[in-house]
Write a protein that holds these residues in place. Structure first.
Motif, PDB file in Angstrom:
ATOM      1  N   PRO A 173       0.941  -1.096  -0.076  1.00 49.97           N
ATOM      2  CA  PRO A 173      -0.069   0.040  -0.054  1.00 49.97           C
ATOM      3  C   PRO A 173       0.849   1.354  -0.158  1.00 49.97           C
ATOM      4  CG  PRO A 173       0.275  -0.896   2.163  1.00 49.97           C
ATOM      5  CD  PRO A 173       0.790  -1.890   1.279  1.00 49.97           C
ATOM      6  N   GLU A 186      -0.248   3.412  -5.973  1.00 49.49           N
ATOM      7  CA  GLU A 186      -0.509   2.176  -6.876  1.00 49.49           C
ATOM      8  C   GLU A 186      -1.314   2.628  -8.384  1.00 49.49           C
ATOM      9  OE1 GLU A 186      -0.400   1.347  -2.636  1.00 49.49           O
ATOM     10  OE2 GLU A 186      -2.076   2.205  -3.633  1.00 49.49           O
ATOM     11  N   ILE A 230      -3.731  -5.292  -2.922  1.00 46.93           N
ATOM     12  CA  ILE A 230      -2.737  -4.631  -2.036  1.00 46.93           C
ATOM     13  C   ILE A 230      -2.725  -5.613  -0.788  1.00 46.93           C
ATOM     14  CG2 ILE A 230      -2.767  -2.798  -0.455  1.00 46.93           C
ATOM     15  CD1 ILE A 230      -2.647  -2.263  -3.448  1.00 46.93           C
ATOM     16  N   ASP A 258      -0.427  -5.355   2.808  1.00 49.79           N
ATOM     17  CA  ASP A 258       0.625  -4.550   3.875  1.00 49.79           C
ATOM     18  C   ASP A 258       1.373  -5.607   4.465  1.00 49.79           C
ATOM     19  OD1 ASP A 258       1.681  -2.792   5.219  1.00 49.79           O
ATOM     20  OD2 ASP A 258      -0.349  -2.119   6.303  1.00 49.79           O
TER      21      ASP A 258
END
Length: 202
Positions: free
Chosen positions: A68, A72, A80, A82
């Motif tokens: 993230p 993007e 996404i 993380d």
């Protein structure tokens, strides 16, 4: 029993391995960065925005897992994840995990058992590197793989090695006589891996 997933790194030890065979056998396959040129993986992982943009513009048909950050590219193939927060904790905003670490964490979050193929962690001919560089790989010299400054190579190598060690008890890493060993108890030799994978016994 955990589902195995083969995470394909770009070290030169996997140069002559036909990874398409594992796709045909039904194994889950994750790739990193420029490996998108070789195969449609179950997931391809990127950290660098430039590399992500290249993959998107190439019309690669598979899912692209990125970090993230609000920059993007907007594309239905992008997912996404993380990994940075998972690795460093919610209260630490420093540091970005390497692409290989990102793939490992994704697999662990899914409950899979990662097998790391082509994560050599060595740099032939450069004895000053304790932890070798990712620059020594099958895509060396191509775009995004043309970094030659030793300081950058050393930093990248150390960062990836340190990140990988944190999860080493939760994965298997395929090694050769020329690769750096981290923990032999969590490593499998290339011949054993090839034999077991071919037989469907990972």
């Amino acid at each position: 029993m955990q589902t195995p997933v083969i995470i394909v790194g770009n070290g030169i030890s996997r140069k002559d391995i036909n990874i398409r065979l594992y796709k045909r056998k039904g194994y889950k396959l994750y790739g990193c960065n420029r490996a998108y040129e070789d195969l449609k993986f179950d997931r391809i992982f990127c950290t660098d925005l430039g590399m992500t943009k290249e993959i998107v513009e190439s019309n690669y048909p598979g899912r692209i897992v990125v970090r993230p950050g609000g920059t993007e590219l907007r594309d239905e193939r992008i997912e996404i994840f993380d990994a940075d927060t998972i690795h460093r904790g919610p209260n630490n905003r420093r540091g970005i995990v390497c692409t290989g670490t990102r793939a490992v964490l994704y697999a662990l979050e899914k409950g899979y058992l990662p097998y790391l193929l082509g994560f050599d962690l060595y740099n032939p001919g450069d004895n000053l590197l304790e932890r070798p560089s990712q620059i020594e790989n099958i895509y060396a010299g191509t775009k995004f793989y043309d970094v030659t400054r030793k300081a950058v190579r050393i930093e990248t190598a150390k960062r990836f090695g340190e990140q990988l060690e944190k999860y080493y008890d939760k994965l298997w890493r395929v090694t050769t006589p020329f690769t750096v060993s981290i923990d032999p108890n969590r490593e499998i030799s290339m011949p054993e891996f090839l034999s077991r994978a071919a037989a469907g016994y990972l």
